[in-house]
Design an enzyme around this catalytic site. Structure first.
Site, PDB file in Angstrom:
ATOM      1  N   ASN A 128      -4.845  14.096  -2.682  1.00  0.00           N
ATOM      2  CA  ASN A 128      -4.334  12.741  -2.525  1.00  0.00           C
ATOM      3  C   ASN A 128      -3.527  12.705  -1.233  1.00  0.00           C
ATOM      4  OD1 ASN A 128      -3.035  10.291  -2.696  1.00  0.00           O
ATOM      5  ND2 ASN A 128      -1.695  10.858  -4.399  1.00  0.00           N
ATOM      6  N   LYS A 132      -2.228  10.274   0.209  1.00  0.00           N
ATOM      7  CA  LYS A 132      -1.198   9.218   0.192  1.00  0.00           C
ATOM      8  C   LYS A 132      -1.239   8.418   1.510  1.00  0.00           C
ATOM      9  CE  LYS A 132       1.536  12.173  -2.758  1.00  0.00           C
ATOM     10  NZ  LYS A 132       2.758  12.325  -3.509  1.00  0.00           N
ATOM     11  N   HIS A 166      -1.181   6.209 -10.346  1.00  0.00           N
ATOM     12  CA  HIS A 166      -0.309   7.243  -9.779  1.00  0.00           C
ATOM     13  C   HIS A 166       1.147   6.804  -9.978  1.00  0.00           C
ATOM     14  CE1 HIS A 166       1.733   9.831  -6.928  1.00  0.00           C
ATOM     15  NE2 HIS A 166       0.671  10.616  -6.963  1.00  0.00           N
ATOM     16  N   GLU A 222       3.636   6.904  -8.151  1.00  0.00           N
ATOM     17  CA  GLU A 222       4.241   6.174  -7.032  1.00  0.00           C
ATOM     18  C   GLU A 222       3.869   4.689  -7.111  1.00  0.00           C
ATOM     19  OE1 GLU A 222       2.888   8.781  -3.897  1.00  0.00           O
ATOM     20  OE2 GLU A 222       4.246  10.318  -4.659  1.00  0.00           O
ATOM     21  N   GLU A 262       0.748  14.440 -14.232  1.00  0.00           N
ATOM     22  CA  GLU A 262       1.637  14.643 -13.090  1.00  0.00           C
ATOM     23  C   GLU A 262       3.072  14.327 -13.490  1.00  0.00           C
ATOM     24  OE1 GLU A 262      -0.662  14.430  -9.166  1.00  0.00           O
ATOM     25  OE2 GLU A 262       0.024  12.411  -9.615  1.00  0.00           O
ATOM     26  N   GLY A 282       6.023  16.254  -5.129  1.00  0.00           N
ATOM     27  CA  GLY A 282       6.660  16.332  -3.811  1.00  0.00           C
ATOM     28  C   GLY A 282       8.017  17.006  -3.812  1.00  0.00           C
ATOM     29  N   SER A 328       3.355  19.436  -6.913  1.00  0.00           N
ATOM     30  CA  SER A 328       3.752  20.608  -6.115  1.00  0.00           C
ATOM     31  C   SER A 328       2.803  21.796  -6.257  1.00  0.00           C
ATOM     32  CB  SER A 328       5.194  21.019  -6.455  1.00  0.00           C
ATOM     33  OG  SER A 328       6.083  19.976  -6.089  1.00  0.00           O
ATOM     34  N   GLY A 341      -1.014  16.617  -3.643  1.00  0.00           N
ATOM     35  CA  GLY A 341      -0.513  15.717  -2.605  1.00  0.00           C
ATOM     36  C   GLY A 341      -0.304  16.476  -1.306  1.00  0.00           C
TER      37      GLY A 341
HETATM   38  C1  PEP Z   1       0.605  13.658  -6.007  1.00  0.00           C
HETATM   39  O1  PEP Z   1       1.191  12.805  -5.380  1.00  0.00           O
HETATM   40  O2  PEP Z   1      -0.387  13.348  -6.664  1.00  0.00           O
HETATM   41  C2  PEP Z   1       1.104  15.020  -5.931  1.00  0.00           C
HETATM   42  C3  PEP Z   1       0.759  15.838  -6.877  1.00  0.00           C
HETATM   43  O3  PEP Z   1       1.933  15.331  -4.881  1.00  0.00           O
HETATM   44  P1  PEP Z   1       2.469  16.792  -4.469  1.00  0.00           P
HETATM   45  O4  PEP Z   1       1.322  17.755  -4.612  1.00  0.00           O
HETATM   46  O5  PEP Z   1       2.931  16.640  -3.068  1.00  0.00           O
HETATM   47  O6  PEP Z   1       3.560  17.135  -5.433  1.00  0.00           O
END
Ligand code: PEP
Length: 251
Positions: A12, A14, A100, A102, A170, A176, A214, A235
């Site tokens: 992703n 973003k 998601h 966000e 998630e 993040g 992460s 991400g």
């Molecule tokens: C995401 O936004 O779907 C995600 C998992 O981000 P990150 O891997 O940066 O934690």
């Protein structure tokens, strides 16, 4: 014997990437996937909407799949700034991320809105990746499993089957932040998700459940080996081809 649930490693991106960098990243991933010749896992990249078409062209023939990060529930109409699932499909996408955290936070998307987007994905012939996950406060108050159950029941449309659905777990606090749940906590959440799906789908045993939050090359091996984990939604770790390919290799 082929695995019943082919792992899916989804990136992703973003709101990151202008054309030149994004195409370099897409090409790097495509070359790595081609070199590896994987037939036992799927690799998906989800660029910003502006780049879905260009990235689709760039990865053509490599086996890398392309998805959107969001879609509107309607086919077309007076929804300034939005894009439909049909538009993503037309631009070369085969998947779309919906719900998601966000978007749930930034845009106030509710479970019902997410469900409408998943239905729109089906209508357009896209595979929706429905995201769910608890906040830190919810985890610390012992509500993780209840929250996941409520989100699943509200976000997964009636008529779902394993072929028409991917679920991404998630934890919001892991996105993040560099923090992850323990392998045992991931396995417990995924087992619970599969149990809840058993009441919603005829073939919940073969729905792919991704872990996201992460994931990096260095922790992908243990996270992806947790029970009921069938891949990752990545991400930050998907923004460098080498890192993302290392995660895909661990699958
Ligand atoms: C995401 O936004 O779907 C995600 C998992 O981000 P990150 O891997 O940066 O934690």
């Amino acid at each position: 014997m082929a695995r019943m649930r082919r792992p899916l490693i989804a990136g992703n991106w973003k709101m990151n990437g202008l054309r030149a960098d994004a195409l370099a990243l897409a090409t790097g991933v495509a070359e790595g996937v081609k070199r590896a010749g994987w037939i036992d896992r799927e690799v998906l990249v989800c660029p910003p909407a502006t780049l879905v078409m260009a990235v689709s062209e760039a990865v053509k023939g490599s086996g890398v799949l392309v998805g959107g990060q969001n879609c509107h529930a309607s086919v077309s109409g007076a929804h300034t700034g939005d894009i439909s699932a049909e538009m993503l499909r037309d631009a070369g996408a085969s998947h779309v991320i919906v719900g998601h955290s966000e978007r749930r936070t930034d845009c106030g998307e509710t479970d019902a809105v997410v469900r409408g987007k998943a239905e729109a994905a089906w209508r357009a012939g896209l595979l929706p990746i429905v995201c769910i996950g608890e906040t830190l406060a919810e985890r610390e108050s012992g509500r993780t499993l209840t929250v996941l159950e409520t989100q699943l029941k509200g976000s997964v449309p009636v008529g779902a089957t394993a072929a028409k659905l991917v679920v991404a777990y998630e934890p919001v606090w892991a996105i993040g932040t560099g923090k992850t749940p323990s392998v045992a906590e991931v396995a417990a959440a995924h087992a619970h998700i599969r149990r809840v799906l058993t009441g919603l789908l005829p073939d919940a045993g073969v729905v792919r459940l991704l872990y996201g939050g992460s994931v990096k090359g260095s922790n992908a091996g243990e996270l992806l080996a947790a029970g009921d984990v069938d891949g990752a939604l990545v991400g930050g770790g998907s923004l460098k081809a080498e890192e993302f390919l290392a995660i895909a290799k661990a699958a």
